[in-house]
Design a protein around this motif. Structure first.
Motif, PDB file in Angstrom:
ATOM      1  N   LEU A 141      21.746   7.966  -7.932  1.00 48.56           N
ATOM      2  CA  LEU A 141      20.403   8.411  -7.560  1.00 48.56           C
ATOM      3  C   LEU A 141      19.332   7.480  -8.104  1.00 48.56           C
ATOM      4  CD1 LEU A 141      20.237  12.267  -7.843  1.00 48.56           C
ATOM      5  CD2 LEU A 141      19.294  10.840  -6.047  1.00 48.56           C
ATOM      6  N   GLU A 142      19.513   7.112  -9.389  1.00 46.99           N
ATOM      7  CA  GLU A 142      18.536   6.219 -10.007  1.00 46.99           C
ATOM      8  C   GLU A 142      18.462   4.897  -9.258  1.00 46.99           C
ATOM      9  OE1 GLU A 142      19.416   5.911 -14.128  1.00 46.99           O
ATOM     10  OE2 GLU A 142      18.274   7.727 -14.604  1.00 46.99           O
ATOM     11  N   GLN A 143      19.674   4.422  -8.866  1.00 49.29           N
ATOM     12  CA  GLN A 143      19.719   3.154  -8.142  1.00 49.29           C
ATOM     13  C   GLN A 143      19.005   3.286  -6.802  1.00 49.29           C
ATOM     14  OE1 GLN A 143      23.667   1.593  -7.783  1.00 49.29           O
ATOM     15  NE2 GLN A 143      22.947  -0.120  -6.541  1.00 49.29           N
ATOM     16  N   ARG A 144      19.251   4.459  -6.132  1.00 50.62           N
ATOM     17  CA  ARG A 144      18.600   4.667  -4.841  1.00 50.62           C
ATOM     18  C   ARG A 144      17.088   4.715  -4.978  1.00 50.62           C
ATOM     19  NH1 ARG A 144      21.966   9.092  -1.890  1.00 50.62           N
ATOM     20  NH2 ARG A 144      23.815   7.855  -1.433  1.00 50.62           N
ATOM     21  N   VAL A 145      16.653   5.427  -6.015  1.00 50.42           N
ATOM     22  CA  VAL A 145      15.200   5.523  -6.236  1.00 50.42           C
ATOM     23  C   VAL A 145      14.627   4.129  -6.446  1.00 50.42           C
ATOM     24  CG1 VAL A 145      13.431   6.314  -7.854  1.00 50.42           C
ATOM     25  CG2 VAL A 145      15.241   7.861  -7.156  1.00 50.42           C
ATOM     26  N   GLN A 146      15.368   3.332  -7.249  1.00 51.16           N
ATOM     27  CA  GLN A 146      14.934   1.966  -7.524  1.00 51.16           C
ATOM     28  C   GLN A 146      14.830   1.158  -6.231  1.00 51.16           C
ATOM     29  OE1 GLN A 146      14.134   0.845 -10.634  1.00 51.16           O
ATOM     30  NE2 GLN A 146      13.396  -0.937  -9.521  1.00 51.16           N
ATOM     31  N   GLU A 147      15.913   1.301  -5.385  1.00 47.65           N
ATOM     32  CA  GLU A 147      15.921   0.557  -4.126  1.00 47.65           C
ATOM     33  C   GLU A 147      14.757   0.965  -3.229  1.00 47.65           C
ATOM     34  OE1 GLU A 147      20.745   0.045  -3.939  1.00 47.65           O
ATOM     35  OE2 GLU A 147      19.742   1.285  -2.420  1.00 47.65           O
ATOM     36  N   ARG A 148      14.561   2.294  -3.139  1.00 44.57           N
ATOM     37  CA  ARG A 148      13.482   2.782  -2.288  1.00 44.57           C
ATOM     38  C   ARG A 148      12.128   2.307  -2.797  1.00 44.57           C
ATOM     39  NH1 ARG A 148      14.926   5.584   2.355  1.00 44.57           N
ATOM     40  NH2 ARG A 148      12.707   5.302   2.620  1.00 44.57           N
ATOM     41  N   THR A 149      11.983   2.314  -4.137  1.00 49.13           N
ATOM     42  CA  THR A 149      10.706   1.872  -4.710  1.00 49.13           C
ATOM     43  C   THR A 149      10.457   0.409  -4.359  1.00 49.13           C
ATOM     44  OG1 THR A 149      11.223   3.328  -6.535  1.00 49.13           O
ATOM     45  CG2 THR A 149       9.362   1.867  -6.848  1.00 49.13           C
ATOM     46  N   THR A 150      11.536  -0.407  -4.493  1.00 50.23           N
ATOM     47  CA  THR A 150      11.386  -1.825  -4.149  1.00 50.23           C
ATOM     48  C   THR A 150      11.020  -1.973  -2.676  1.00 50.23           C
ATOM     49  OG1 THR A 150      13.225  -2.122  -5.652  1.00 50.23           O
ATOM     50  CG2 THR A 150      12.497  -4.068  -4.467  1.00 50.23           C
ATOM     51  N   GLU A 151      11.761  -1.224  -1.818  1.00 56.27           N
ATOM     52  CA  GLU A 151      11.488  -1.299  -0.381  1.00 56.27           C
ATOM     53  C   GLU A 151      10.038  -0.927  -0.084  1.00 56.27           C
ATOM     54  OE1 GLU A 151      15.852   0.121   1.068  1.00 56.27           O
ATOM     55  OE2 GLU A 151      14.135   1.227   1.848  1.00 56.27           O
ATOM     56  N   LEU A 152       9.605   0.169  -0.732  1.00 60.43           N
ATOM     57  CA  LEU A 152       8.253   0.646  -0.468  1.00 60.43           C
ATOM     58  C   LEU A 152       7.195  -0.351  -0.930  1.00 60.43           C
ATOM     59  CD1 LEU A 152       8.379   4.448  -1.249  1.00 60.43           C
ATOM     60  CD2 LEU A 152       7.698   3.362   0.874  1.00 60.43           C
ATOM     61  N   SER A 153       7.428  -0.932  -2.132  1.00 58.71           N
ATOM     62  CA  SER A 153       6.384  -1.858  -2.590  1.00 58.71           C
ATOM     63  C   SER A 153       6.398  -3.127  -1.750  1.00 58.71           C
ATOM     64  CB  SER A 153       6.491  -2.158  -4.085  1.00 58.71           C
ATOM     65  OG  SER A 153       7.760  -2.609  -4.379  1.00 58.71           O
ATOM     66  N   GLN A 154       7.607  -3.499  -1.261  1.00 56.57           N
ATOM     67  CA  GLN A 154       7.692  -4.644  -0.343  1.00 56.57           C
ATOM     68  C   GLN A 154       6.902  -4.339   0.933  1.00 56.57           C
ATOM     69  OE1 GLN A 154       9.540  -7.597  -0.946  1.00 56.57           O
ATOM     70  NE2 GLN A 154       8.360  -8.260   0.824  1.00 56.57           N
ATOM     71  N   ALA A 155       7.135  -3.116   1.456  1.00 58.28           N
ATOM     72  CA  ALA A 155       6.444  -2.715   2.687  1.00 58.28           C
ATOM     73  C   ALA A 155       4.933  -2.712   2.464  1.00 58.28           C
ATOM     74  CB  ALA A 155       6.911  -1.337   3.125  1.00 58.28           C
ATOM     75  N   LEU A 156       4.525  -2.244   1.284  1.00 53.77           N
ATOM     76  CA  LEU A 156       3.100  -2.197   0.977  1.00 53.77           C
ATOM     77  C   LEU A 156       2.518  -3.611   0.922  1.00 53.77           C
ATOM     78  CD1 LEU A 156       0.922  -0.098   0.246  1.00 53.77           C
ATOM     79  CD2 LEU A 156       1.339  -0.654  -2.133  1.00 53.77           C
ATOM     80  N   ASP A 157       3.287  -4.528   0.279  1.00 47.58           N
ATOM     81  CA  ASP A 157       2.845  -5.927   0.210  1.00 47.58           C
ATOM     82  C   ASP A 157       2.703  -6.518   1.606  1.00 47.58           C
ATOM     83  OD1 ASP A 157       2.691  -5.935  -2.453  1.00 47.58           O
ATOM     84  OD2 ASP A 157       4.477  -7.146  -2.835  1.00 47.58           O
ATOM     85  N   ASN A 158       3.749  -6.270   2.439  1.00 46.23           N
ATOM     86  CA  ASN A 158       3.707  -6.791   3.811  1.00 46.23           C
ATOM     87  C   ASN A 158       2.480  -6.274   4.546  1.00 46.23           C
ATOM     88  OD1 ASN A 158       6.058  -8.043   3.302  1.00 46.23           O
ATOM     89  ND2 ASN A 158       7.357  -6.639   4.463  1.00 46.23           N
ATOM     90  N   PHE A 159       2.247  -4.968   4.344  1.00 44.77           N
ATOM     91  CA  PHE A 159       1.129  -4.342   5.028  1.00 44.77           C
ATOM     92  C   PHE A 159      -0.193  -4.979   4.591  1.00 44.77           C
ATOM     93  CE2 PHE A 159      -2.126  -0.958   4.919  1.00 44.77           C
ATOM     94  CZ  PHE A 159      -2.247  -0.752   6.267  1.00 44.77           C
ATOM     95  N   LYS A 160      -0.313  -5.182   3.254  1.00 47.58           N
ATOM     96  CA  LYS A 160      -1.556  -5.774   2.738  1.00 47.58           C
ATOM     97  C   LYS A 160      -1.741  -7.188   3.296  1.00 47.58           C
ATOM     98  CE  LYS A 160      -2.188  -3.500  -1.697  1.00 47.58           C
ATOM     99  NZ  LYS A 160      -1.789  -3.650  -3.097  1.00 47.58           N
ATOM    100  N   ASN A 161      -0.621  -7.958   3.320  1.00 45.24           N
ATOM    101  CA  ASN A 161      -0.693  -9.324   3.854  1.00 45.24           C
ATOM    102  C   ASN A 161      -1.138  -9.310   5.299  1.00 45.24           C
ATOM    103  OD1 ASN A 161       0.074 -10.430   1.533  1.00 45.24           O
ATOM    104  ND2 ASN A 161       2.178 -10.857   2.100  1.00 45.24           N
ATOM    105  N   ALA A 162      -0.473  -8.413   6.081  1.00 42.96           N
ATOM    106  CA  ALA A 162      -0.789  -8.352   7.504  1.00 42.96           C
ATOM    107  C   ALA A 162      -2.268  -8.011   7.679  1.00 42.96           C
ATOM    108  CB  ALA A 162       0.081  -7.304   8.183  1.00 42.96           C
ATOM    109  N   GLN A 163      -2.735  -7.079   6.838  1.00 36.30           N
ATOM    110  CA  GLN A 163      -4.128  -6.658   6.945  1.00 36.30           C
ATOM    111  C   GLN A 163      -5.076  -7.833   6.652  1.00 36.30           C
ATOM    112  OE1 GLN A 163      -5.226  -3.714   4.084  1.00 36.30           O
ATOM    113  NE2 GLN A 163      -6.227  -2.456   5.619  1.00 36.30           N
ATOM    114  N   LEU A 164      -4.737  -8.582   5.576  1.00 35.27           N
ATOM    115  CA  LEU A 164      -5.589  -9.710   5.212  1.00 35.27           C
ATOM    116  C   LEU A 164      -5.574 -10.790   6.285  1.00 35.27           C
ATOM    117  CD1 LEU A 164      -4.799  -9.970   1.426  1.00 35.27           C
ATOM    118  CD2 LEU A 164      -7.014  -9.531   2.444  1.00 35.27           C
TER     119      LEU A 164
END
Ligand SMILES: Nc1ncnc2c1ncn2[C@@H]1O[C@H](COP(=O)(O)OP(=O)(O)OP(=O)(O)O)[C@@H](O)[C@H]1O
Ligand SMILES: [Mg+2]
Length: 439
Positions: A141-164
């Motif tokens: 579970l901890e690993q999954r949470v970690q993976e999801r967190t990484t995925e989400l922050s990656q997605a957030l970064d992508n989104f911010k880049n796309a926006q900029l």
């Protein structure tokens, strides 16, 4: 019951052969794998080399007693999770409490009741299995949470880049529209001016002819006429007026050039690459940036030196390449602006701030090379390594987004299959080299 213990190992640590025998038989019959040690030291060694699933531990033994053995096993990370069941005398409550206090999970009393011993062992092994599974699930579970967190922050970064990026291209598009609008507004009065100039020249020529004709046929004019001619300095006027008209024509042509440049800059991005004259793109970008190059209260004009080679038409998206020129030139102006702080006008004039633009075609005629060089402060190696990174900026908040060069590299290398290179020497300046394949 006979198969319950299959595959599971139980270690008996006891110095009484009779006890060992009874327990061994019972456990063996129930299907457990049984290991035996007769004292605490050997017991601890065996636990380390062959970790069992459960330990049956006697209290009274020669050498270290059961309590000390338990303390040592519980103090080590690799052995502390193995359940320990103490074997005590029936009435010895103090021992039972002490054993449980040291971390044992249970106790069995001598003489052993076989059924009870097996039942207790069975329960603790089940508990241990359940605990292990729980720990495993927790890890997963901890690993999954970690993976999801990484995925989400990656997605957030992508989104911010796309926006900029969107904001950047939107800014360019708005600038393009504005410039196109200005060019359009200039064109009407300009057309009128050009037409009128032609007529004016004709009319003036007619007037001159008329004056000459009058002077020829009436050499003796009335005194009022002669006086007026003197007053208005007719001779000088006739000589100067054509020159004045010429300068006006040059000025009109200059405005026409500016308007053409503005339209080149604003030429909306075509859907496919079009053969273009890159010098026109560079010139139009310089025109847009002219207001930033000219002298200000802080520094003299930044000198732009162009050394254009003979370039073939290049198949490209000129609007996008203009964005590249714009970002590189704007960075050069930024660094020269920053550098001028704290230096006097005289100092800066003695050592003029320059941007040199050179163009050439490669010897095999396949690549066009554009070099844009400034004599600003250059950059240290660690910054140079990061300038093409998305969002990397050394400028204060609000001044730079750190996207200019990342976008420029994308346009040059991905959209045009070219190369964008930076050479910089700290204290001497920076040069960007843009290489674009001709077709
Ligand atoms: N000619 C130059 N001389 C010195 N440093 C430069 C030069 N060009 C770029 N840099 C460095 O590279 C960094 C990244 O440039 P980039 O154009 O990508 O972002 P920026 O100019 O900071 O922000 P913006 O997104 O507004 O362009 C700059 O912050 C600056 O430190
Ligand atoms: Mg920039």
């Amino acid at each position: 019951m006979a198969n319950d213990g299959k595959g599971q190992t139980i270690l008996i640590i006891d110095d009484h052969p009779t006890n060992i025998e009874v327990l061994y038989d019972a456990l063996d019959q129930a299907g457990y794998k049984v290991l035996v040690e007769m004292d605490g030291w050997h017991g601890i060694e065996t636990v380390k080399s062959y970790p069992p699933d459960l330990i049956l531990l006697d209290v009274m033994m020669p050498g270290i007693d059961g309590f000390e053995t338990c303390r040592q096993l519980k103090s080590q990370q690799t052995t502390c999770e193995i359940p320990i069941i103490f074997m005590t005398a029936l009435n010895d409550t103090t021992d039972k409490v002490k054993g449980l206090g040291l971390g044992a999970v249970d106790y069995i009393t001598k003489p052993f009741q076989q059924e009870e011993v097996l039942a207790r062992i069975g329960i603790h092994l089940k508990l241990r299995r359940a605990n292990l599974e729980l720990a495993q699930q927790k890890d997963i579970l901890e690993q999954r949470v970690q993976e999801r967190t990484t995925e989400l922050s990656q997605a957030l970064d992508n989104f911010k880049n796309a926006q900029l990026q969107l904001v950047q291209s939107e800014k360019m598009a708005t600038l393009g529209n504005l410039v196109a609008g200005v060019a359009h507004e200039i064109n009407n009065p300009l057309g009128f001016l050009k037409g009128s100039m032609n007529n004016t020249e004709e009319y003036i020529q007619d007037l001159f002819n008329y004056v000459q004709c009058v002077q020829q046929h009436h050499p003796l004019l009335a005194p009022d006429v002669t006086n007026l001619a003197e007053k208005i300095d007719l001779e000088f006027l006739c000589e100067d007026l054509p020159k004045l008209l010429d300068s006006m024509r040059v000025a009109t042509e200059r405005i026409t050039d500016i308007s053409t440049s503005l339209r080149t800059f604003s030429r909306a991005d075509t859907c496919e690459k079009v053969a273009c004259n890159l010098h026109e793109g560079i010139e139009s970008t310089l025109l847009i940036l002219k207001y930033r190059l000219k002298a200000s209260q802080k520094r003299p004009t930044i000198e732009v030196i162009t050394d254009y080679g003979k370039l073939p038409p290049v198949k490209c998206f000129l609007g996008q390449l203009n964005q590249v020129f714009m970002n590189i030139l704007a960075n050069a102006i930024d660094v020269l602006d920053t550098e001028s702080v704290g230096r006097t006008f005289a100092e800066l004039e003695a050592n003029s701030q320059q941007i040199i633009i050179r163009t050439e075609v490669s010897s095999d005629q396949n690549t066009v090379v554009i070099r844009i060089k400034d004599n600003g402060s250059g950059m240290p190696e660690d910054i140079k390594l990061r300038i093409f990174d998305h969002l990397f900026t050394t400028k204060e908040v609000g001044k730079g987004t750190g996207l200019g060069l990342a976008i420029a590299r994308q346009i040059v290398e991905e959209t045009h299959n070219g190369k964008l290179i930076c050479n910089s020497i700290l204290g001497e300046g920076t040069e960007f080299i843009i290489k674009i394949p001709v077709s």
